[in-house]
Structures are given as structure tokens and as C-alpha cells.
Design an enzyme around this catalytic site. Structure first.
Site, short mmCIF file in Angstrom:
data_model
loop_
_atom_site.label_atom_id
_atom_site.label_comp_id
_atom_site.label_asym_id
_atom_site.label_seq_id
_atom_site.Cartn_x
_atom_site.Cartn_y
_atom_site.Cartn_z
N GLY A 45 -5.67 -0.89 33.75
CA GLY A 45 -6.94 -1.15 34.26
C GLY A 45 -7.79 -1.07 32.93
O GLY A 45 -7.59 -0.91 31.93
N SER A 46 -9.26 -1.57 33.46
CA SER A 46 -10.19 -1.72 32.35
C SER A 46 -10.50 -0.53 31.49
O SER A 46 -10.68 -0.44 30.48
CB SER A 46 -11.31 -2.37 32.90
OG SER A 46 -12.18 -1.56 33.70
N THR A 75 -10.54 9.84 36.91
CA THR A 75 -10.66 9.22 38.19
C THR A 75 -11.63 9.81 39.14
O THR A 75 -11.35 10.98 39.47
CB THR A 75 -9.21 9.32 38.69
OG1 THR A 75 -8.34 8.72 37.74
CG2 THR A 75 -9.08 8.11 40.08
N THR A 76 -12.33 9.25 40.16
CA THR A 76 -13.18 9.90 41.00
C THR A 76 -12.37 9.96 42.30
O THR A 76 -11.19 9.33 42.35
CB THR A 76 -14.46 9.43 41.35
OG1 THR A 76 -14.22 7.98 41.55
CG2 THR A 76 -15.21 9.35 39.98
N ALA A 87 -13.69 15.33 35.27
CA ALA A 87 -14.95 14.83 34.92
C ALA A 87 -15.35 13.60 35.52
O ALA A 87 -14.78 12.45 35.22
CB ALA A 87 -15.34 14.76 33.34
N ASN A 137 -18.03 12.19 35.15
CA ASN A 137 -18.64 11.07 34.04
C ASN A 137 -18.32 11.48 32.79
O ASN A 137 -18.65 12.84 32.37
CB ASN A 137 -20.18 11.39 34.31
CG ASN A 137 -21.19 10.11 33.51
OD1 ASN A 137 -20.78 9.87 32.91
ND2 ASN A 137 -22.27 10.11 34.14
N HIS A 196 -31.47 0.60 36.83
CA HIS A 196 -30.13 0.09 36.91
C HIS A 196 -30.11 -1.36 37.00
O HIS A 196 -31.30 -1.98 37.55
CB HIS A 196 -29.24 0.63 38.09
CG HIS A 196 -28.64 1.82 37.52
ND1 HIS A 196 -29.21 2.99 37.66
CD2 HIS A 196 -27.23 2.40 36.87
CE1 HIS A 196 -28.43 4.08 37.08
NE2 HIS A 196 -27.43 3.66 36.77
N LYS A 207 -26.69 -2.70 41.77
CA LYS A 207 -26.50 -1.38 42.36
C LYS A 207 -26.75 -1.25 43.87
O LYS A 207 -28.06 -1.42 44.03
CB LYS A 207 -27.02 -0.48 41.34
CG LYS A 207 -26.56 1.00 41.61
CD LYS A 207 -26.96 1.99 40.27
CE LYS A 207 -26.53 3.39 40.77
NZ LYS A 207 -25.10 3.46 41.09
N GLY A 251 -25.89 8.41 41.37
CA GLY A 251 -25.06 9.51 41.29
C GLY A 251 -25.56 10.64 40.08
O GLY A 251 -25.76 11.48 40.43
#
Lengths: 259, 259, 259, 259
Positions: free
Chosen positions: D11-12, D95-96, D120, D122, D150, D154, D160
Site C-alpha cells: 500500500g501507499s 491502521t485505524t 497510534a 496519527n 484542509h 475533505k 479528527g
């Protein structure tokens, strides 16, 4: 009720302290020291009617107050604080001019007497927090520059606070230049240098006293900025010091160290 | 429908122009110039299938397009623009490297041919507006300093845009130092000096290209800031140039002069 | 030497004007109007000894001065300016409270009398330039939001200047929402809305009066910010008005219109 | 040499981690997990030639690495981290999607196994430090507002991170409104409200992800700002986590808690 002796109550900073203490219900100014008095009436200086006014150290008894706040002059501050400690007062000192040696000596004396207190060159909470946060951020963002902006009459560049910030940052990062190969087509464009930290000083009318610390990292930036608009800003720090002084176990130097 | 010849279509700026023109319904790229081609298929470069690709000036006929957009290299730009004007194209030139003499000569040639056009060292609208507003504000706020912030790999300080801004400001105010008596405890802290205007250059990772102009006056301040986050920012200015180029009565230098 | 009549010389704005005119060598206050006087001595108000003090319009002769500066109260301003124009004075009016109708009427009267002048709700140069530049930038950057920051005692939100800025911007762009689909998990997070322009009002102690206009475009941003630190900031605009009033050919509304 | 298993290497974010670990001499990626593979050649993903690639948890032996970095998808993260802990890996999870309950359960499991690690939401160091400093500053400056800016796409407002910042601040100050009597002539002008803390969300093209926390006190202001320009910004936090993970004595939630 904590009783306060205010040395330098007639000066402009002293008068700000008078206003501050009036707004703090658990504190009261019970004594004042000033070498010259225009009036013997405490009310003339905004002090409570029953406050005692003294014009020399020798007149002051040991139990005139619990805390000694000092906003006097460099020539008096060492003697004042020594006298305060010897007579059982906990000192909160905003007067500048103490040498490193005098600070050590007073710290030692406070220890002997079992008294806590604070010597602070800067009581502006925004400036003190900026310095504290800047030092902490520099551990994670070693690339950093400082910009301070002041009124056009400020004679020195960079400001003392900016230089103090650079010193705190230098303590926690390895000395290095961020962009060492940049060449200046106008000498000075890259700013002054303190151990690889660039400092930039702006002087313009309208501005009062402002400081920014700019951190850069891969794909992101963090900026901490403080603005002092007038002298009343110093009182937030004096308030914090008053609220904490009774719990301090020694004589601290720097408001950031009791936060 | 306005027809566009794009010189330098294979480069990174050229490719941005390809995208831009696709989004403008009244414009179409009908021809492209590039000295070396990996492919003869216009689609490989995002160009319309019927666009003609040329690899030298000599191949290009006089009616291949109405407008000549040039994002090539300093070594080619003079010849390109001369060729464009001689063959009836209105040029929009983003390539740097023209000398003052060459600019004058091309302006003269455009006049003879009755063609309008634009040579612009900077097509970023935010940078161009910042310079325009800064010059106007300096008439009312002669006390001014410039801070620019760039990525750590930028080699020169201050940036070309910052210096160009200082020059524009210097044209409209009397040369003077704002705080002439300030002494530097760290040399360079007061920044570089252009006719009394102080310039400060910050170099940090994370930053891209940013400029601030700070004006101070009695009890007030005015700040103009621009941020360039990536190269796509230049396209806003190319778009404005394309929309205005048909009405221009001569060859202008500087996007700000056609706003 | 241009002679000035100052209506409202005893008020706080009036006293700022007194200081300003003293610093302008080609101008002199020769007369003052105030409805109530504590003293008949011009020196008590910082005025030249030979200045005439009046307490009603009827007392004022037609040749007491060339220019009429008005910093009085909403209830008096219309009558004052009408009287000024009828008697040959060129008015510079900082007092608020004129209706649109009254402004039209006075403009018409000025025309009849062949007199120029200025009515300005805001004499702060940084605020006036911010509004002017914001309107110009909005032609190229239609996506824009406004943030204003004021002291905690300001009762209305957004500020008059912020709303005036939005109106100027709305005149030059097509009404549209920038991010119409954004949903608010906290109502009000996206700010107040004026024809698709979002306005955000910050209220904090320490702050005085500040406004930012934020423009965003592809890959770039432009920000215009003004800070008013104290009332002295209004005098820069009064100075510009005084320097230009003799050349004005009609009665203008808005300082930006004579820049 | 610390060995790293990277879950989500294709993934990125995963690819950013690949680049990061290459620049850290004491760390090496020895294994990777991805549910679908276009190629079995580690070099295709920038991984060392000897790295093992797995497509399911069941294939992964207990000693494939020391640390498990997880940048996968909400649907997988719980199972992944449970598997990691059960097999002796120290997890670093970006990962959230974990619920509070799942976080508690995993923390308990880590304790049983005697393993430290980090979850985490963030990993941007500038955002994490901003939140940490904002909470600390709020103890001394209870009057505070938050502005976040932003890009126009968004969808939610406030962000958040801004809301998380408000929550951290609310923990340390008494709920109160700063300017309770301000009336809004445009609804929403005063922003969204979280326990008396006002939040303002700006949405403009050009902007990426930025947050400011503004504190005001008597005569002064403190502002903390962070800018995220691109995804590479998250890697500074992953780097810190990698450097500290071996010393962590339990599973922490929030990068700020291991600083």
C-alpha cells in the site's frame, strides 16, 4: 491567606503586581518596600490601608509577610533577596541583574534555610511556554529557525528571549547547519547563527514583542508563536508563581522549571 | 476556438500546460515543438490525436496555431520567441533566460508585427499578486521587511521572488533604514539589506516555497503571504495569460502588468 | 498652510488627531468644535494658543478653516457635515451613523458647492488596504474564507470589517460554495456564510483587532492579514486623507476610493 | 539489527515505511504480509531480496521478525495485532479501526505476553506534538480556539485531529465559554463548540492539512500550528516508534504517550 511583601511597589511592574494580587482572594499585600516615597498613604499606590510601607531593608521585620515579590532594580536585587531569605521570606524575583554566581549563592542560602522560591528573567507565560515547547520539539525536529519581531526602537538583535530559546534548543540537538551550502547574494539573508540555529530579527513600527520558532521535517512543519501585546502579559506568570511558591522545596531559576 | 502551439510539451511544465488546456473549452493544442521525441504519437504526451509534432523551428508553418506557449530552456527561448513573432504567433513565455536587451528587441519586433503577448518569469498567481499588492502597500507603509521560507535544498538566498519584491517596493518608497541603530549580537540577525529593506531567508525541510511581506505602521501591521505547494500552482497564471492574450496590444513583461 | 477645524477635539479620537496634525508641518488646527468645554484654554486640549473654540455650529464663521475633520457622535454628524459643506469647508468624516440616504444627499450638496471630501467608516490603513487587495485577489482566486480575531468583549460576530470584506469580494465573484458537501459534526464548524464566503470569528483575551483573508487555488495559497494594536492606527488613514483632500473633486465614501 | 515484519507493504503507507526503514541502519525488513501479490519478487516492492513474503497470517512463523508494523485495513487490523502479540512480535500499528474494547483487549494480551508496542491513530510528529503542547498550554491559558484548514475535498468538519485536540484540552480546563454574550449576525460565525472550545474549519483548494491552536491571555497570545504537506510526514512518527519500541514495557495508545 498568604501575605505578600512587594519590593518596588511604586514602579510600573510593581503597580501591575498590586492589581494582580487584588484579584487573588487568598493573597494580600501586607508590606511594601520602596527607597523613595511620594506619599506615606498606601492607598496612593493602590495598596490596602493597613499595608506597612518601608524605605530600607533594615526597617523590615521578619514577619511582615510570607512571600517577597521583587520588581526593583539590578543594583538592589541581590541584597534584597539575600535579606528576604535570611529573614524567612520565600522570594519571587522578576528583577534582572543577578550574576550566575549570585544565583548559586542565593540558591545555596535558600537550601540552608529550607525555603523555596523563584528567580525568573521572564514572567510572560506565552514566552516561557514557547521556550519549553521549542526545546521539547527540537528532540524530534532538529531542523529549526527562529524569527522574532519587535518595535523599531529595540536596540539589540536578536532579542534575549530568542537567544535564550536557541540555547535551550542547542542543549538537546547535535550542532549542525540545516542548509550549509546556501549562498547569500545579500549578506545576512540567512540570519544570525547560534550553533547552526538561524535567528532572524524583524524591527518594524506597530509591532510590540513577538517570537516564532519554525521546525521543519519531511513533508511537515511545526510552528510555535507567542505575542506580547503589553506589560500586563507578565502578570500571568507572577500569578502562577504565587500559586506555587508555598510548595516549592528550593529556589528555582526560570518559570519553566516550576510548570 | 483559439489554437495553441506548445513549445516544450514533453517537459514537466509542458505537461502541466497540456492538462490545463484540456480543461479550457475554447482552447486547443494543435501543434507541439520538442527537440527530441521518444514517440511520434501525440497521445503519448496527452495531446489531441490530430496535433502536429515538430522537432525544429524550420519545420513549423506560419498557421500552425494562434498562440505560442514556450516552456523550453534558456538556450532556445530567444530564437523561439523571435520565430514565433516573425510568423504571426502571439507568444506566452514562461522560459527564463532572456536578457534585458533581448526582451527589448522582442518587444520592438512585436510592435512592428502588431502582435501582443507576455513574457513572465513567474506565473504563480499568488506570488504575482503578492508582489503587486506589496508595491501598492509600500506607498502607505514605507517600513517593510520580507521573510521567505524554502526547502533545504534551495541554494541561493534570498529567493528571486523575494528580491524582485524588494525591488518593486524600492521603486515607490524613499530609501531608508527602519531601525538603523539596532546592533547585532549575532552577525546577520537583522537579515540581508536591499536599499534599506531587510530580507530574511529560512531554509527548512518540509517547506516548499513561501513568502511573507510584513508592513508596520503606528499601532498596526499588514502582512501579505503566499504559499506555493507544488508546480501546478503556475498554471493559474498561464490560464489568465491565455484568456487575455488575444486582447493584448503589445508584448508585456510580467504577469502583473496584464492583470 | 492648510487650516483645519476639528469637530470633536476633546474626545479620544479627536485628541489623536490633535497629535497627528502637530506632526504635519503644512497643516494647522485653527478652530475646534465641542458641545461641552471644561476649559476655554486651547492649550488644555493640546491645541495652538490662537485656535478658536466653538460650542455650537451657529458660532462658526465660514472662513475659520479650509478642512473640517469630524470625529463627533452619530447624532451630530449629519448636521455638522451639512453645515461644513454649506460654508465652504472640505469635510473629512470619521464619525459613523450616516444613513445611505444622508450620504447621497451630502454627496449631492458637495457637488453643488464644488467641494471634495471624504466620509470613511474605517481610517485604519491596514484594514482598508486588506479590503482593497482582497477584492482584487478574488478575481483570480474565487475560493476564499475570512477569519477575524478580536478581544473577548466584542459583542457582534463577525466584525463589521470582515463582513464589509465579504461584501466587496461577493461583488467580483460568482456566488458559489467552495466545499458544499462538507458535513459538520459540530454545528457552526464551517463558519458563517455570506453568499458562499465562509466567515469565522475568534474571540480571545489578549487579542485586539485582527483580520485574515485566505485564498486557495491549485497548489497555492494567498493570505492577507491586518493587525490593529491600538487606536493610533486610525491616524495613518486620516493623514492620507488630509494630504489628498485639496485635490478631491467630489465627496468620496471609503478611504479605499481615494488611494 | 532489529528485524521488521511489514503488514501492508504494497500500500501507499507501506511503501513509505519501506523507504524509511532503508534509511535506518539498525533496522531491516525481513518479512512482509499482503493479501494479494502482483509479484513474488521482494525487489518489486523495494524490499531486500531475502525478505519473505506472506499472503496470510497462518503462513507466518513466530520468528520472522522482532517488530510488526501494521499499515493494513480496518477489517484486518484486530486479527493481525492479536496474531502478532500471540507470536511474540512487538506491534507498531498505524491502521485505524480498532474499537476501544479491542484496544483494551490487546493491551491486556500484550501485558500477559510481556510485550511493548504502540497503536497510534496519527503518526505525524507535528500533529502529535501540537496536541501534546496544546493540552499543556491549556492549564495556563484556559481561553482557547482551534482553526483547522484542509483541502476542499475533505468531507467532515471539524477534522479528527482538531476534535481530538479539543478533547485533550477539555480534560485539563474547566468547561466555560470565552465570550458567551457574542451574538452572531451570520449563524455559525463563532464556529462549532466542544465544551466551550470553539472550532473553525476552513476548506480551500491548495491547502493540504493544517491546524492551529490559539491561546489568549491578558496582553499576550500563544499559537501552535502544524502543517502536513504530504504523506511522507507520517514517517517521522514511525521512526520514533521504531527507535523506542524495544524499550516499551506495555502496549501504548497514542504516539504522544511514548515521547
Amino acid at each position: 491567606m498568604t501575605r505578600v511583601l512587594l519590593a518596588g511597589f511604586a514602579g510600573s511592574m510593581g503597580q501591575q503586581v498590586v492589581k494582580l494580587v487584588k484579584e487573588m482572594p487568598s493573597f494580600e499585600i501586607t508590606a511594601g518596600l520602596a527607597h523613595h516615597l511620594k506619599s506615606n498613604d498606601p492607598a496612593e499606590y493602590g495598596l490596602p490601608a493597613e499595608a506597612k510601607l518601608y524605605t530600607s531593608l533594615a526597617e523590615i521585620p521578619a514577619d511582615a509577610a510570607d512571600v517577597w515579590i521583587d520588581f526593583t532594580v539590578p543594583a538592589s536585587v541581590y541584597q534584597n533577596v539575600r535579606y528576604a531569605l535570611e529573614n524567612g521570606y520565600r522570594p519571587i524575583v522578576g528583577t534582572t541583574g543577578l550574576t550566575d554566581e549570585q544565583e548559586s549563592e542565593l540558591t545555596e542560602l535558600a537550601k540552608e534555610k529550607g525555603l523555596g522560591g523563584l528567580i525568573a528573567p521572564n514572567f510572560g507565560m506565552s514566552a516561557v511556554l514557547l521556550m519549553k515547547f521549542a526545546q521539547e520539539a527540537a528532540k524530534y525536529f532538529p531542523d529549526v529557525e527562529i524569527i522574532e519581531m519587535h518595535h523599531e526602537d529595540k536596540k539589540d538583535a536578536p532579542s534575549g528571549t530568542a537567544l535564550a530559546t536557541a540555547k535551550l534548543i542547542a542543549e538537546v540537538r547535535k550542532p549542525h547547519q540545516t542548509a550549509p551550502e546556501a549562498s547569500e547574494s545579500l549578506p545576512g539573508a540567512r540570519g544570525g547563527d547560534y550553533q547552526g540555529i538561524k535567528l532572524h530579527a524583524v524591527r518594524l513600527p506597530g509591532y510590540v514583542a513577538h517570537e516564532q520558532v519554525l521546525f521543519g521535517g519531511k513533508g511537515e512543519a511545526l510552528t510555535i508563536r507567542q505575542d506580547s501585546f503589553d506589560r500586563s502579559s507578565f502578570m500571568s506568570g507572577v500569578k502562577v508563581a504565587l500559586e506555587k511558591v508555598q510548595e516549592l522545596d528550593s529556589l528555582y531559576v526560570g518559570l519553566e522549571n516550576i510548570l
